[in-house]
Each structure stands twice: as C-alpha cells, then as structure tokens.
Enzyme design. Structure first.
Site, mmCIF file in Angstrom:
data_model
loop_
_atom_site.group_PDB
_atom_site.id
_atom_site.type_symbol
_atom_site.label_atom_id
_atom_site.label_comp_id
_atom_site.label_asym_id
_atom_site.label_seq_id
_atom_site.Cartn_x
_atom_site.Cartn_y
_atom_site.Cartn_z
ATOM 1 N N LYS A 169 44.362 53.691 90.328
ATOM 2 C CA LYS A 169 44.761 52.927 91.378
ATOM 3 C C LYS A 169 43.492 52.535 92.211
ATOM 4 O O LYS A 169 43.421 51.169 92.517
ATOM 5 C CB LYS A 169 45.727 53.485 92.341
ATOM 6 N N ASP A 203 40.252 65.447 103.791
ATOM 7 C CA ASP A 203 41.594 65.298 103.990
ATOM 8 C C ASP A 203 41.767 63.882 104.548
ATOM 9 O O ASP A 203 41.417 63.583 106.172
ATOM 10 C CB ASP A 203 41.969 66.308 104.624
ATOM 11 N N CYS A 260 56.165 59.304 93.105
ATOM 12 C CA CYS A 260 56.589 59.505 91.746
ATOM 13 C C CYS A 260 58.176 60.387 91.866
ATOM 14 O O CYS A 260 58.258 61.038 90.894
ATOM 15 C CB CYS A 260 55.620 60.246 90.847
#
Length: 413
Positions: A240, A285, A357
């Site tokens: 992506k 993170d 997803c």
C-alpha cells in the site's frame, strides 16, 4: 528443529507477501532446500485441514507461545507426513496434544464420510473452491512503467489481452494466458487465478506489484494529490505504501510506520525495488507517535489499515474461517478505536481511509461510529462506495471546503 523453524518462516513470509514459495525457500539459508520445499508445499496443500484441526483441538489456545505457522508444520508432519523428525520441546509439545488432534481428525473423516487422509483432503477442496477462483491481480507500478507498456510486454510473452473488463463475472471466467484490465482501478491487470508471475522479469524488476484488488483500494480511495504529506500508519509489508508513492508520483512525503524491525527491513527491500523515494520508514508503534511533532504538521492524508481478525481475506474458502470469539473481537475493536482516534488527532488532517480485512461489523461500522461520536462534527464519514476522484485529482466536490474530512472504508471482496 531447524527444518520446522525454516518452514514456519517461509509460511510467514508467504502470508506477508514477501515473495513466492521458491524464492523464499531458496533465500531461507536452509541447506536442504528440496526437503524444505517439499515440507512447505505439503503443508500448504493441507492448509485448510490443518487450520480446522488446530481450531478443533484448541491447540493454539492451549499453547499460546506456539506460532500458527509452526503449529501447522508440526501437525502436518505428525498426522499426514512421515512423523516428527525433530527433538526438543516442540516435539514433546506436539506429542502431548496428539490424542486430541487424532480425535479431531477422526471426527472430520466421519463428517465427510471418508476413511483416508487423501479422500478427506479431496472432500475439503471440493467445498473450498472460492479462493482458487479469485483472479490474480497485478498492479502496474507507474513509478517505473505504464499500463500500455506492461500490456505490450505480456503480449510479447504470449498472453492475450482482452481489453477492459465489463463485469466481475467476466474476471472469474479467465483462463489460460488471457488477461484483462480491471473495471474499477485503472492500473490493475487481472489474470487467471493460477497465474504465477513471481519469476517474471516485470515482477523481479519492480515494474509490477502482485497485489490483491482489496489491498489496492485504500490508497486509491485516499487519493492524495502530488506533493501531499501522507502517513501509512500500519505499513508493512509495504504494497500500500508503494501504491501511495505511485499516486503521489514520488512527489511529497510518506511516513510509513511499523513496530517490527524485520518487517521494516522487508518493507525497505520492497520499496527500493519499486523505485519509491520520498518515503521515511519509521520503526515505531504508531500509537506512540506525537501528532504535535513539527515533522507531521503538514500531514493531510492518513491510510490506516490496523490489525484485525482477517475474516474477510479472499484466500480463505467457505467454511475455512475460524470465527473469533466475542472477547477477541472486543479486544481488536478496542485497539482499532484507539488507533483511529489517534490518527484523527493529527492537526492538519483532511482525509483518512480506515480499512480492514474483516467482515465483522464490530471491527468496521461499529468502530467508525464510536469514534465519530467522540469527535462530533470535526469529521464526517463517507461511504466507500461513493463516487471518488481519480488519484491525484483531490477530494469530492464540496469536500475540499471542509477543514477535515474522514473517509470510512471497509475493504472486502
């Protein structure tokens, strides 16, 4: 034990899209490549059965430190292969659960009315044909080439180009060496499901990206204009991210985050091969990133594709999905709400695509609605099916006048 660890690493690499089976095996460093290739191939052949066995025997719940990929390899050799060859704690662990695994295997044979393992496999494949019908999607990397040149290259290799698809059904009927242009995405080519292009020169040189259509939608819908500053919050393995770079024409700045150093290294390799520049990889993170940091003051677009249950992945056939527990969904949704809230706090943000997803409402609509309630009128949600501009053409009519826009997306096929 080295054999099983190497096989598990190859399976994990396949799941992350780091390459094809052959390339991952030969680059594994394992000295007996034929033995490794055979073990991984057979584990993949039995994958749907192994997933159901692991779920039915609750092996991963009982052994929380056992990685799913390693569990599949061990259970394959234990029940379908030549028997476990390794010693040590993993062999002892597998043997400890052998009775439960064999009992679950016996129950599956009864349900399918078969007595042999091969017959069970054939029966399972008969009800798991959806994944095998999913076309092979190929995104043309416009940083290095163009659609017309790629089409001409494949024609020279003996493929027949059938033009632009007119329906989804047309994609499912592809066979042989025929291919189409996708009916929705302008740089996406569609080949028959069994087409293997991992050794094709266009792939190895980074001119094409093997990327499912669902994975192409987030960057396409985000549609940042060239020169924009963009964050890919959960970026690995990088497909992506490379798509965003292509939409930006390598003009602007991408900040791509992932907490795992190995995934960042893999992403760096993929992006380099794709010719991506103007992208800063950050091993961090995303939840710990300070939105007020001056380096992110110009970030106007964010692509957020957080960890999810994976229940909507098209590589799974009917009945293969192991439904996550209510507790698991609640934990995932809590994380997704936190990271979406965090993403919306970047001061210059105008547009965000949230994608998963997952087919579960708890991870999609419920997350978006909960977060929007917290933000009040600062952001509004647009349906993913709404008419969108071509990448680089800006937002929808009227949307540019709003200080902040949030784009909701639920990716599935």
């Amino acid at each position: 034990m080295a054999l099983y660890s190497a096989a598990a690493a190859v399976l994990a690499g396949l799941e992350r899209g780091e390459g094809g089976l052959k390339s991952l095996v030969y680059n594994s460093g394992f000295p007996r490549v034929r033995q490794l290739y055979a073990l991984v191939s057979e584990t993949l052949r039995y994958a749907s059965l192994l997933e159901k066995l692991l779920d039915g025997a609750a092996l991963l719940q009982a052994e929380k430190k056992l990685a799913p990929q390693l569990a599949k390899v061990l259970v394959y050799d234990l029940l379908f292969g030549k028997g476990l060859k390794c010693g040590g704690r993993w062999k002892a662990l597998a043997q400890r659960h052998r009775a439960r695994l064999e009992a679950e295997l016996a129950r599956m044979k009864v349900r399918h009315k078969v007595s042999r393992n091969e017959d069970l496999l054939a029966s399972e494949k008969a009800v798991s044909t959806t994944a095998s019908r999913v076309p092979r999607y190929v995104r043309v990397n416009t940083l290095k080439t163009c659609v017309d040149d790629v089409i001409d290259f494949f024609k020279c290799q003996g493929y027949a180009y059938l033009g632009k698809a007119t329906s989804v059904e047309e994609l499912k009927t592809l066979s042989g060496k025929k291919f189409l242009l996708d009916l929705h995405l302008p740089e996406l080519l569609v080949f028959p499901s069994q087409t293997d292009l991992h050794d094709n020169l266009l792939y190895t040189s980074g001119h094409i990206i093997l990327q499912d259509k669902a994975s192409c939608l987030p960057a396409f819908l985000l549609g940042p204009v060239a020169g924009s500053h963009v964050i890919d919050a959960c970026a690995a393995p990088g497909n992506k991210t490379s798509h965003l770079a292509a939409i930006l024409k390598n003009k602007g700045q991408i900040f791509a985050f992932d907490v795992d150093p190995k995934r960042v290294a893999t992403m760096n390799t993929l992006l380099t091969r794709a010719g991506v520049t103007g992208c800063q990889l950050v091993q961090q993170d995303f939840l710990t990133v300070d939105p007020r940091d001056p380096k992110y003051s110009r970030v106007t677009h964010i692509l957020l594709d957080p960890s999810c249950s994976g229940s909507g992945m098209v590589t799974r056939g009917p009945g293969e999905e192991v439904a996550p527990s209510a507790e698991r969904l609640q934990a995932l949704a809590g994380f997704q709400c936190r990271i979406l809230n965090h993403a919306l706090s970047f001061p210059a943000l105008q547009r965000l695509v949230y994608s998963t997803c997952s087919l579960h409402r708890e991870e999609n609509e419920d997350v978006v609605q909960a977060v929007l309630q917290e933000w009040g009128l600062a952001f509004s949600s647009l349906p993913a099916a709404a008419k969108n501009p071509q990448p680089g053409e800006g937002t929808e009519p009227g949307a540019a006048t709003k200080k902040r826009k949030k784009k909701k997306q639920r990716v599935k096929e």
